[in-house]
Design an enzyme around this catalytic site. Structure first.
Site, PDB file in Angstrom:
ATOM      1  N   ASP A  98       1.051  -7.669   2.208  1.00 20.36           N
ATOM      2  CA  ASP A  98       1.214  -6.224   1.971  1.00 20.36           C
ATOM      3  C   ASP A  98       2.693  -5.816   1.851  1.00 20.36           C
ATOM      4  OD1 ASP A  98       0.825  -3.508   1.777  1.00 20.36           O
ATOM      5  OD2 ASP A  98      -0.530  -3.362   3.490  1.00 20.36           O
ATOM      6  N   SER A 123       3.812   2.467   8.354  1.00 18.45           N
ATOM      7  CA  SER A 123       3.573   1.460   7.322  1.00 18.45           C
ATOM      8  C   SER A 123       4.856   1.155   6.569  1.00 18.45           C
ATOM      9  CB  SER A 123       2.528   1.959   6.326  1.00 18.45           C
ATOM     10  OG  SER A 123       1.254   1.840   6.869  1.00 18.45           O
ATOM     11  N   HIS A 176       0.823  -1.222   0.000  1.00 17.75           N
ATOM     12  CA  HIS A 176       0.000   0.000   0.000  1.00 17.75           C
ATOM     13  C   HIS A 176       0.850   1.263   0.000  1.00 17.75           C
ATOM     14  CE1 HIS A 176       0.036  -0.044   4.566  1.00 17.75           C
ATOM     15  NE2 HIS A 176      -0.058   1.263   4.402  1.00 17.75           N
TER      16      HIS A 176
HETATM   17  N1  ARG Z   1      -4.695   0.879   7.223  1.00 20.22           N
HETATM   18  C1  ARG Z   1      -3.410   0.931   6.589  1.00 20.22           C
HETATM   19  C2  ARG Z   1      -2.633   2.141   7.051  1.00 20.22           C
HETATM   20  O1  ARG Z   1      -3.177   3.189   7.292  1.00 20.22           O
HETATM   21  C3  ARG Z   1      -3.523   1.031   5.102  1.00 20.22           C
HETATM   22  C4  ARG Z   1      -4.019  -0.205   4.491  1.00 20.22           C
HETATM   23  C5  ARG Z   1      -4.245  -0.081   3.016  1.00 20.22           C
HETATM   24  N2  ARG Z   1      -5.170  -1.113   2.609  1.00 20.22           N
HETATM   25  C6  ARG Z   1      -6.427  -0.876   2.235  1.00 20.22           C
HETATM   26  N3  ARG Z   1      -7.234  -1.886   2.068  1.00 20.22           N
HETATM   27  N4  ARG Z   1      -6.879   0.328   1.980  1.00 20.22           N
HETATM   28  O2  ARG Z   1      -1.419   2.089   7.109  1.00 20.22           O
END
Ligand code: ARG
Length: 694
Positions: A202, A628, A66
């Site tokens: 991911d 992330s 991501h």
């Molecule tokens: N929740 C994750 C973050 O803020 C991002 C995940 C991205 N995946 C998604 N399905 N939108 O780091």
């Protein structure tokens, strides 16, 4: 023990406290050293908003899928769809260079609190204070940038009570090496986003390039892979409950000192508007994205970003409400207020709580309004674009021929860069939907722009009409303006008028709020100072603000959950991936060969001790968005996973840390390696790594 996002220069203190007891085997110098190679040399900020690590001596960079998402989409077409199908460069010359992508290395940091704070005094207004501080900051930057080689950033901590500077080195030639298909890298989509049990692969891989001397350089085919000072070894022995886990990265923002009424304002005014506005755009975008793959590629990343915070903000509303976080903070503030009104403290701190609460009560409505407006500006390209080009066009129209000739190339370049990758029908409908929402919710119905008559129109009809009249509805029309410039035409252009009005509103600094804002800022700083000196707050670390931090904790299960088939609720397995599989679903589809390979159950050296393939696991580290892509390291500093999310139950964590609830969701490094090595057959990548195995 696991609460806290710590500065690397302070780990000596922590180290003696409890990191060693929990399982850390490195010395502070091995983690952060200014002069010698250390762990920090393998940690980079990726693309401005994420974290990544260097995992080979050829500059290989590991981050989340991501985090690479927008460049993977940019490098894809409907015919060569790397987002959908995945991509692996067979050799370095096949790696793909996106337009803009950089990684930032951390060189060193230091405390400049005394130096900065000696420039200010208690009688200054906040604006005077800011000006004095900025002057000193400029000097510190100048002294430490080594003739422009480094970027120096001076940041405020503890609400302006401390200041530190950070020295960085940026590399701008970064290329895509490989990525799994989106159905693996984003498996579970928005349904599983922010949720555990999780089954997402991911990750994506990039490579940093430098000139022949290892210095940062803009893209050139002659550039060579960077020999970074350090790269992380990878440990494939797996993790178990209570194993030490350390995360280094760039957490974006926390607000652990936020006052009770600030939390209340977010829960009741700001976030509900944010959530509503986001959903409105998402619905329109999705409709067009589903119809046409090239439109999908244009908007996939923007959509994911909006959806991510749409769910996050609703999660925050729910968690903060459920846990009564504002009430908890109110109790702390009552204690503070009592302390603040003791005779020896009263002069300085006596009014702090009252002043803070007054400001929030004055700005609740504004917070709601601003969030609807920001939602409009965030999702509607044509709400901003005319304003961005407009001043340049204005200047052009009022210049003489010679000057115009000089301005022309830069204007054309700007126009070219803004009129790319958009789908006009989608843009018009998003704008209509957002305008409708904004005008219905705000006390600011854009009176001069939208007449009472027009307000009764369907907003799609209204937007159609202004797009027909405006030169900004196409690149050709704007370019034609350069042939026949006319300031009146510009001044009367309906999209330009709308765009300017919206941005003026956004920048508005209402006179009646100036004094309350000034007093609020001062009081908030004093609140944090007082909470710390009185000992009422035990928080010993500064809020996240996209500076490098270390968080330590351990692998830690959540209570048993029927949705997880693993024998312990601290990890998930490939079997769980297959259990969630829904053919042709948007979020839970899988590549066909993934299913075939599952039947073989051939995980080789990547299998866990039960012969399964572990996919994701939980730790109790204190992290937030921006972390992330951060490496998860064992006690020896070896890579065991990749942090990629948090759990929705703990979403109050932004303003209050809950040791029992808060978890970090990580991809197991063995799943990453299995996907590269076995699933994608990119063995040459695995050969680059330093793998540690029993
Ligand atoms: N929740 C994750 C973050 O803020 C991002 C995940 C991205 N995946 C998604 N399905 N939108 O780091």
């Amino acid at each position: 023990a696991n609460e806290g996002m710590w500065f690397l220069m302070h780990i000596k203190r922590l180290n003696q406290r409890d990191m060693q007891k929990m399982g850390l085997q490195l010395t502070p110098e091995e983690i952060y050293s200014i002069n010698n190679q250390s762990l920090k040399d393998a940690i980079v900020q990726f693309g401005g908003g994420c974290t990544a690590s260097i995992i080979s001596d050829n500059g290989l960079v590991l981050t989340n899928h991501h985090c690479g998402y927008n460049v993977i989409a940019e490098l894809s077409t409907a015919e060569q769809n790397h987002l959908k199908n995945g991509f692996w460069a067979g050799s370095m010359d096949q790696e793909l260079k996106p337009q803009n992508l950089s990684v930032r290395f951390f060189v060193r940091m230091d405390d400049v609190s005394e130096r900065i704070l000696s420039q200010v005094n208690a009688s200054m207004t906040e604006k005077e204070r800011e000006a004095a501080i900025n002057k000193e900051i400029a000097k510190i930057q100048e002294e430490n940038n080594d003739g422009g080689k480094y970027t120096v950033s001076v940041r405020s901590f503890y609400q302006g009570n401390e200041y530190y500077y950070f020295v960085y080195e940026d590399y701008t030639d970064v290329r895509l090496v490989g990525t799994p298909p989106e159905s693996i890298g984003k498996y579970g989509g928005d349904t599983d986003n922010w949720e555990w049990p999780r089954h997402t692969g991911d990750f994506s891989l990039f490579r940093v390039y430098a000139d022949a001397n290892g210095q940062p350089a803009s893209y050139s085919p002659d550039n060579v892979p960077l020999k970074a000072k350090y790269h992380l070894p990878v440990n494939i022995n797996g993790v178990k409950e209570n194993d030490f886990a350390m995360i280094l990265g760039y957490p974006g923002r926390t607000n652990r000192w936020m006052p009770a009424e600030g939390i209340e304002q977010n829960v009741k005014y700001a976030y509900p508007a944010w959530v509503e506005g986001s959903k409105r755009s998402m619905d329109v975008m999705k409709k067009y994205m589903d119809k046409d793959e090239s439109v999908n590629l244009m908007y996939a990343s923007q959509y994911a970003g909006i959806a991510n915070y749409w769910k996050n903000r609703q999660g925050m509303i729910d968690a903060l409400t459920k846990h009564g976080t504002a009430a908890t903070k109110r109790k702390i503030e009552a204690k503070f207020d009592k302390w603040a009104n003791k005779p020896q403290n009263k002069d300085k701190f006596g009014d702090v709580i009252k002043t803070i609460n007054n400001y929030y009560s004055l700005t609740n409505e504004k917070a709601q309004h601003d969030n609807y407006l920001i939602s409009l500006l965030r999702s509607s390209k044509f709400a901003i674009l005319p304003y961005r080009i407009g001043s340049g066009l204005e200047n052009y129209a009022t210049s003489n021929e010679a000057k115009r000739k000089e301005l022309r190339p830069r204007l054309l370049a700007l126009i070219n860069s803004l009129y790319t990758d958009y789908h006009l029908p989608l843009e018009k409908e998003v704008m209509a939907a957002q305008l409708e929402l904004y005008t219905s919710k705000s006390n600011y119905p854009l009176p001069e722009l939208i007449s009472q008559e027009e307000m009764k129109l369907d907003f799609n009809t209204y937007v159609d009409a202004i797009f027909n009249l405006s030169m900004f509805s196409s690149k050709e029309r704007v370019e034609a303006f350069l042939e026949y410039p006319d300031s009146d035409l510009l001044a009367n252009d309906p999209l330009y008028k709308l765009s300017s009005a919206l941005l003026d509103k956004y920048r508005e600094d209402p006179e009646e709020l100036q004094q309350p804002l000034n007093d609020f800022q001062r009081s908030f700083r004093l609140l944090v100072e007082g909470l710390r000196t009185s000992g009422i707050s035990r928080i010993r670390y500064p809020d996240a603000n996209s500076t490098l931090r270390l968080s330590y904790g351990k692998v830690r299960a959540l209570p048993k959950d029927p949705r997880n088939d693993a024998d312990k609720n601290n990890y998930t397995t490939f079997k769980g991936v297959i259990n969630k599989y829904k053919p042709n679903d948007d979020e839970f589809d899988l590549p066909k060969d993934m299913l075939e390979i599952y039947e073989k159950k051939d995980y080789g050296r990547y299998a866990n001790e039960k012969g399964q393939l572990s996919v994701n696991f939980l730790t109790d580290n204190d992290i937030t968005g921006g972390n992330s892509g951060s490496p998860v390291l064992n006690g020896k500093g070896e890579l065991i996973g990749l942090a990629f999310d948090g759990n929705i139950e703990a979403m109050a964590g932004d303003v209050i840390f809950d040791d029992n609830l808060q978890r970090t969701i990580n991809v197991d490094i063995r799943y990453v390696l299995w996907l590269i090595d076995n699933y994608s057959n990119a063995k040459h990548i695995v050969d680059e790594l330093t793998i540690v195995e029993n």
